[in-house]
Motif scaffolding. Structure first.
Motif, short mmCIF file in Angstrom:
data_model
loop_
_atom_site.label_atom_id
_atom_site.label_comp_id
_atom_site.label_asym_id
_atom_site.label_seq_id
_atom_site.Cartn_x
_atom_site.Cartn_y
_atom_site.Cartn_z
N HIS A 94 -78.42 60.26 -19.48
CA HIS A 94 -78.61 59.51 -20.72
C HIS A 94 -80.02 58.92 -20.72
N PHE A 95 -81.00 59.70 -21.17
CA PHE A 95 -82.31 59.13 -21.41
C PHE A 95 -82.17 58.40 -22.74
N ARG A 96 -82.92 57.36 -22.94
CA ARG A 96 -82.60 56.47 -24.08
C ARG A 96 -83.51 56.67 -25.27
N GLU A 97 -83.99 57.89 -25.43
CA GLU A 97 -84.92 58.14 -26.52
C GLU A 97 -84.29 59.07 -27.56
N PRO A 98 -84.32 58.76 -28.85
CA PRO A 98 -84.88 57.54 -29.43
C PRO A 98 -83.97 56.33 -29.21
N GLY A 99 -84.56 55.15 -29.24
CA GLY A 99 -83.72 53.95 -29.28
C GLY A 99 -84.04 52.87 -28.29
N ASN A 100 -84.24 53.23 -27.02
CA ASN A 100 -84.47 52.17 -26.04
C ASN A 100 -85.47 52.60 -24.98
N ALA A 101 -86.72 52.77 -25.44
CA ALA A 101 -87.77 53.26 -24.55
C ALA A 101 -88.10 52.28 -23.43
N LEU A 102 -87.67 51.03 -23.58
CA LEU A 102 -87.94 50.05 -22.51
C LEU A 102 -87.12 50.37 -21.27
N VAL A 103 -86.04 51.10 -21.45
CA VAL A 103 -85.15 51.41 -20.35
C VAL A 103 -85.40 52.83 -19.81
N GLU A 104 -85.61 53.78 -20.71
CA GLU A 104 -85.90 55.17 -20.30
C GLU A 104 -86.41 55.97 -21.48
N THR A 105 -87.37 56.87 -21.21
CA THR A 105 -87.80 57.84 -22.21
C THR A 105 -87.62 59.24 -21.62
N ILE A 106 -87.85 60.25 -22.44
CA ILE A 106 -87.79 61.62 -21.92
C ILE A 106 -88.87 61.80 -20.86
N GLU A 107 -90.04 61.20 -21.07
CA GLU A 107 -91.12 61.33 -20.10
C GLU A 107 -90.75 60.67 -18.77
N THR A 165 -85.14 53.40 -2.14
CA THR A 165 -85.51 52.01 -2.45
C THR A 165 -85.79 51.86 -3.94
N ASN A 166 -85.59 50.65 -4.44
CA ASN A 166 -85.87 50.38 -5.85
C ASN A 166 -87.31 50.72 -6.23
N ASP A 167 -88.25 50.49 -5.32
CA ASP A 167 -89.65 50.70 -5.72
C ASP A 167 -90.01 52.18 -5.83
N TRP A 168 -89.13 53.06 -5.34
CA TRP A 168 -89.35 54.51 -5.52
C TRP A 168 -88.91 54.97 -6.92
N ILE A 169 -88.09 54.18 -7.58
CA ILE A 169 -87.47 54.60 -8.85
C ILE A 169 -88.49 54.60 -9.99
N ALA A 170 -88.61 55.75 -10.69
CA ALA A 170 -89.63 55.90 -11.74
C ALA A 170 -89.16 55.40 -13.10
N SER A 171 -87.86 55.25 -13.30
CA SER A 171 -87.36 54.78 -14.60
C SER A 171 -87.81 53.34 -14.84
N PRO A 172 -88.21 53.01 -16.08
CA PRO A 172 -88.61 51.63 -16.36
C PRO A 172 -87.51 50.62 -16.02
N ALA A 173 -86.25 51.03 -16.11
CA ALA A 173 -85.16 50.10 -15.75
C ALA A 173 -85.33 49.63 -14.30
N GLY A 174 -85.84 50.51 -13.44
CA GLY A 174 -86.35 50.06 -12.15
C GLY A 174 -85.36 49.69 -11.06
#
Ligand code: DOR
Ligand code: ZN
Ligand code: ZN
Length: 397
Positions: free
Chosen positions: A20-33, A346-355
């Motif tokens: 579930h990438f959140r685009e369109p709608g919630n780019a703060l959490v995840e985009t396709i990129e 680790t959390n710091d490896w995670i690329a999603s903005p949700a983090g």
């Protein structure tokens, strides 16, 4: 370009058919990129994105928006689902023929977003049109609403077994199989979780294909609820040992066709809210391959069974051109893995903005080292190479 693959295993490009990438709608959490970057870092060459976006991916305009966005920003092969609604059943056959569409997603019970087709008559209409795989979130809506009421009443944490309501999933799954039998159209049952469902599905493999999630093969309640609280809340829920064992049995006996992540990012401040007042879903697209490789190393499945459930079976089920186990028409999609590498997620490896990841600090053995998409190295040793090439999957007509 020369890749030193000494000591590595070369796998067919691994796929995650449920994100579930959140685009369109919630780019703060995840985009396709960001989501496809996370996927490539985690060793995936292909993802299929769910339609519970905002607006929902359920009409031509949003489909075309997603096609354009993916072709500009996706790092890896990208396919996506059309969400069925009560209103769009007559358009499904034409919507599903659009480039990049992997199948139809039906929420027979409600979840994040507003997509839902509840009544039998509409569900039959969905099944009677088109030919791509119809994929079901099959929980029972009445029981889900009962569950929600418990949330609002502030159900104490210790009662999570009541909240998990195992019957809810089994009721939903039986209903969808009955529908598949009645219409003769195969159904793909997403995220099966219970012993009852999986034992019952043994006799329905002629009409049903089956997905299990890496989370349900890795997390065990109630331990994970005590450790993670709201961060372990998802739909369907993490269950206890007997269901965990049943999921693994179903991997070994062939009932399971596909293993996916159900990557469902949410803002960590919302997940940190009091128990059960938070949205449901966990991040997973970046961690599914390391977790599954660790399961291989711990003897729960073989590397070739992993290639079946994360590459060969999905390609067959969703209609990608294949020859035996090999995907054809995909110029060199490969995942290179180091089965001996030990590393901490680790959390710091995670690329999603949700983090965040529910597997922060978890140590695994087995790690994706190189991701190759259409002959191009997109990830090597934790680094992204080049630019997003934007590739929609070409499914068979
Ligand atoms: O836990 C879940 N989260 N289950 C779903 O079915 C939807 C998903 C989401 O999109 O957040
Ligand atoms: Zn679902
Ligand atoms: Zn999902």
């Amino acid at each position: 370009q020369v890749i030193d693959a000494q000591g590595l295993h070369v796998l067919p490009g691994l796929m995650d058919c449920h994100v579930h990438f959140r685009e369109p709608g919630n780019a703060l959490v995840e985009t396709i990129e960001t989501g496809t970057k996370a996927a490539a870092l985690g060793g995936l060459t292909t993802v299929f994105d769910m339609p519970n976006t905002n607006p929902a991916t359920a009409d031509l305009e949003t489909v075309q928006w997603k096609q354009k966005r993916a072709s500009e920003t996706s790092w890896i092969n990208f396919g996506f689902y059309i969400g069925a609604t009560r209103e769009n059943t007559k358009d499904l056959a034409s919507l599903e023929s659009q480039q990049g569409v992997c199948g139809i997603k039906v929420y027979a019970g409600s979840s994040t977003g507003s997509l839902m087709v509840e009544d039998d008559a509409s569900l039959e209409q969905v099944m009677l049109r088109g030919h791509r795989r119809v994929c079901y979130h099959a929980e029972d809506e009445y029981r889900l609403q009962e569950r929600k009421k418990l949330f609002c009443e502030g159900m104490p944490y210790e009662n999570h077994s009541k909240w998990r309501d195992e019957e809810c999933a089994f009721l939903g799954t039986r209903r969808i199989i009955a529908l598949a039998r009645k219409t003769g159209r195969p159904a793909h049952i997403l995220h099966t979780t219970t012993q009852e469902e999986l034992e019952w599905l043994v006799d329905h493999k002629d009409i049903a294909t089956v997905e299990v999630l890496a989370n349900h093969l890795t997390q065990i309640g109630p331990e994970c609820y005590e450790r993670l609280g709201g961060f372990a809340v998802m739909n369907p829920p993490i269950r206890d040992q007997r269901h965990y064992d049943a999921c693994w049995e179903a991997i070994r006996n062939g009932v399971v066709d596909v293993v996916s992540s159900d990557h469902a990012p949410h803002d960590p401040t919302l997940k940190a809210k009091p128990w059960l007042c938070c949205p449901s879903g966990m991040l997973g697209v970046q961690t599914i391959v390391p977790l599954m490789l660790n399961h291989v190393n711990e003897g729960r499945l073989s590397l070739s069974r992993l290639a079946d459930v994360m590459a060969a079976n999905p390609a067959r089920i969703y209609g990608m051109p294949t020859k035996g186990r090999i995907q054809v028409g995909y110029d060199a999609d490969f995942t290179l893995v180091d089965m001996g590498k030990q590393r901490r997620i680790t959390n710091d490896w995670i690329a999603s903005p949700a983090g965040w990841t529910p597997y922060d600090q978890v140590k695994v053995k087995g790690w994706p080292m190189v991701t190759i998409v259409k002959g191009c190295v997109v990830m090597q040793n934790d680094e992204m190479l080049g630019t997003p090439k934007g590739q929609l999957v070409n499914f068979l007509p």
